[in-house]
Design an enzyme around this catalytic site. Structure first.
Site, PDB file in Angstrom:
ATOM      1  N   PRO A 262      18.529  -6.620 -39.974  1.00 27.80           N
ATOM      2  CA  PRO A 262      19.744  -5.618 -39.846  1.00 27.80           C
ATOM      3  C   PRO A 262      19.363  -4.296 -39.045  1.00 27.80           C
ATOM      4  CG  PRO A 262      19.095  -5.469 -42.092  1.00 27.80           C
ATOM      5  CD  PRO A 262      18.024  -6.298 -41.426  1.00 27.80           C
ATOM      6  N   CYS A 263      18.840  -4.330 -37.823  1.00 31.79           N
ATOM      7  CA  CYS A 263      18.340  -3.271 -37.024  1.00 31.79           C
ATOM      8  C   CYS A 263      19.729  -2.466 -36.589  1.00 31.79           C
ATOM      9  CB  CYS A 263      17.531  -3.558 -35.973  1.00 31.79           C
ATOM     10  SG  CYS A 263      18.618  -4.765 -34.686  1.00 31.79           S
ATOM     11  N   HIS A 264      20.954  -3.120 -36.813  1.00 33.48           N
ATOM     12  CA  HIS A 264      21.948  -2.201 -36.649  1.00 33.48           C
ATOM     13  C   HIS A 264      22.144  -1.074 -37.766  1.00 33.48           C
ATOM     14  CE1 HIS A 264      23.115  -5.834 -38.698  1.00 33.48           C
ATOM     15  NE2 HIS A 264      24.041  -4.848 -39.544  1.00 33.48           N
TER      16      HIS A 264
END
Length: 294
Positions: A262-264
Site C-alpha cells: 500500500p504505497c498510497h
DNA sequence: GACGGATTCCGCA
DNA sequence: TGCGGAATCCGTC
C-alpha cells in the site's frame, strides 16, 4: 474480455465495475482544483454533463460513501488525521498475525516472500512472468504473476496505452520471460479488489522482487493497517535508517505491486499527497475508496 | 564519484 | 496557511 457475463449492479456490490472509475476520476480532478471549495453535487454533475441522481448512484456504488463524505475523505485535514491517529503503527503490527487487530479484519490478507539478492541481480532471468489486463475499481489493471505469487500490479489510464504500461513494468525485470495469460492473472484481480474475499483463510501470495533496500521498504509498507497512513520518515525510522526518508521515497516510488503493497498510504509529513507513480488522482481515489470501506 | 529524488525544514507573505 | 528555495542524505548507475 468478460463482456458476456454481466455484473449485477446493486448498491451493495463491493466490487465496482471498471467503468465507474472513469466518472469518479473526473470528479476527483474537479474537486482537487480547489478542495476547500467543496463544490456541490449539482455543480459537479453539471460540469460533467450528468444528472445529479445518476452521479450520486455511480459514486455511492463505487466508493461506498456519499459524494459529500468522499469529498471530506480526500482533504488535507483528513489525511493529517490518518497520520496522527495512531502513534507508531508500524512497530507493533505483525504481518504474520494478520487478522489479530480489528482494523485488519477488512484488510487484504497477504503473505510475502522476497527474491534472493542473486535472483534480483539476474534481473528476472529464468523467471516466467504471466501477465494480463483486467478492469479494476481504479481503471485498467495490469497484473503480473510468477509461480511464487503476485509480482506486479499496475494501473493504466487508457486502453490505448497498454504497451507503455506493460513496458513500464517489464523493464524492471528485463530478463524475464513474458507470457500473456489472462486466465492465469484473472483470479488475482478478484482476490485483490473484492473486499469480501480479503480476509479469506488462504492468504494472497506475493513475491517482492527488488534490491535489498527496496524490499525492506516495501515490507514496511505492508505493515500499515488498512485506513491508516504513515510519512516517509516514519518508514525510514521503521527500517532503522531514520535519515533516509528521501531514499525511502524513491524506493516507494518503485513499488511494483501497487495497491497490494500500500504505497498510497505513504504521505508527506504535512499530510500532503506528494506523489504517486500512477498519478495523484489515483492515489486520492484509493485513499477515498479505503475510507468508504473502513 | 556523480546524480537526483513520491523529503523536510525554514523563512517570508 | 501556503509557497519556494536550500540543505541534506542515501540508493543507484
Amino acid at each position: 474480455m468478460n463482456a458476456l457475463s454481466p455484473v449485477p449492479e446493486t448498491a451493495t456490490d463491493i466490487t465496482p465495475s471498471g467503468e465507474d472509475y472513469a466518472i469518479v476520476k473526473q470528479v476527483i480532478e474537479l474537486i482537487t482544483i480547489d478542495y476547500r471549495e467543496q463544490p456541490s453535487l449539482d455543480a459537479i454533475a453539471a460540469e460533467l454533463g450528468q444528472s445529479p441522481t445518476q452521479l450520486q448512484k455511480v459514486f455511492t456504488r463505487w466508493a461506498g460513501l456519499s459524494p459529500k463524505a468522499f469529498l471530506q475523505a480526500v482533504t488535507l485535514d483528513h489525511a493529517k488525521r490518518l497520520l496522527h491517529q495512531e502513534e507508531l503503527p508500524l512497530l507493533e503490527t505483525s504481518l504474520e498475525v494478520g487478522l489479530s487487530g480489528p482494523s485488519r479484519l477488512h484488510d487484504l490478507f497477504v503473505t510475502h516472500e522476497a527474491m534472493s539478492p542473486g535472483e534480483w541481480k539476474a534481473k528476472g532471468g529464468g523467471l516466467t512472468m504471466r501477465y494480463g489486463f483486467h478492469p479494476s475499481p481504479f481503471g485498467l489493471a495490469l497484473v503480473m504473476v510468477t509461480d511464487r505469487g503476485l509480482a506486479g500490479l499496475a494501473f493504466a489510464d487508457d486502453e490505448g496505452g497498454r504497451d507503455a504500461y506493460f513496458h513500464d513494468m517489464a523493464r524492471r525485470w528485463p530478463n524475464a520471460h513474458y507470457v500473456q495469460d489472462s486466465d492465469a492473472t484473472a483470479p488475482y484481480i478478484s482476490r485483490v479488489f473484492d473486499a469480501r474475499r480479503w480476509a479469506c483463510e488462504e492468504p494472497l501470495r506475493v513475491v517482492l522482487i527488488g534490491s535489498d533496500f527496496q524490499i525492506r521498504v516495501w515490507q514496511s509498507l505492508l505493515k500499515i493497517p488498512f485506513g491508516k497512513a504513515v510519512t516517509y520518515s516514519d518508514v525510514a525510522r521503521d527500517i532503522g535508517q531514520p535519515t533516509a526518508s528521501r531514499a525511502v521515497g524513491a524506493a516507494i516510488g518503485r513499488n511494483p505491486i501497487s495497491f497490494v503493497v500500500p504505497c498510497h498510504r505513504a504521505l508527506g509529513k504535512s499530510g500532503a499527497l506528494t506523489g504517486y507513480h500512477w498519478g495523484l488522482t489515483r492515489k486520492r481515489a484509493i485513499l477515498g475508496w479505503e475510507a468508504g470501506k473502513g
